[in-house]
Design a protein around this motif. Structure first.
Motif: not given
Length: 200
Positions: A55-69, A71-75, A81-83
């Motif tokens: 559960a902690i790992l899942t929350l960390a992955i969700v948080f890091l995904t939001g943090l990394l995306t 910004n311009l590079v993440g977007n 990926w969506e394309r």
């Protein structure tokens, strides 16, 4: 004895249900440990499993995904990926539909489940609580004559399932009640009545 037994039930049943729900959620989130190499699994590192690590790992992955995306590079990476997903026939329609729903539900600027309403359902002489989700769109609105709104009517005691209705706005009464209070009222099957004064 009957009085004491009922008192015990009133204390233990909510605790048991809460513990069951938490165990179900944590157990589901712990499945994220399957992506961790076997040699790094808790049972192989310290000799036993630790509930909640996944559960902690899942929350960390969700948080890091939001943090990394965020910004311009993440977007840019997300757009590429969506394309790519949109070029896959079956995946594109499924992913697009799920993304539209999630964007509506979780976006701070969305209007989903923002207002509790009272609607006549399942017939004109009985009423239930629903939630405004928007207005009919697409070709649907071309076949509806008048002012209509979209309403989600959840089932009791499981509000995750329900019915999507398009109703005349004049038949929908907006309630001076928060969404949280309305959900509690629905889940409790009317036992936990909301306060007379609305809570912000």
């Amino acid at each position: 004895m009957r009085k004491y037994f009922i008192t015990g039930l009133l204390i233990l049943v909510p605790l048991a249900i809460t513990a069951w729900v938490l165990n179900l959620i944590i157990g589901t989130l712990d499945q994220s440990l399957l992506i961790v190499p076997d040699r790094w699994q808790p049972r192989n590192v310290i000799g036993f499993d630790i509930p909640g690590v996944g559960a902690i790992l899942t929350l960390a992955i969700v948080f890091l995904t939001g943090l990394l995306t965020n910004n311009l590079v993440g977007n840019f990476v997300v757009r590429q990926w969506e394309r790519l997903l949109n070029r896959i026939p079956v995946v594109s329609s499924l992913y697009g539909s799920v993304k539209q729903v999630s964007d509506t539900l979780f976006s701070s600027s969305g209007n989903a489940f923002r207002k509790a309403v009272l609607v006549p359902y399942p017939h004109a002489h009985s009423h239930t609580i629903g939630f405004l989700t928007g207005v009919p769109g697409g070709d649907v609105k071309n076949h509806l004559y008048g002012d209509y709104v979209s309403v989600y009517v959840p089932t009791t005691p499981n509000p995750t399932s329900g019915f999507f209705l398009m109703m005349e706005r004049s038949k929908v009464v907006e309630l001076d009640m928060t969404v949280d209070a309305a959900l509690k009222y629905i889940v409790s099957m009317g036992v936990v009545a909301p306060d007379d004064a609305p809570t912000e």
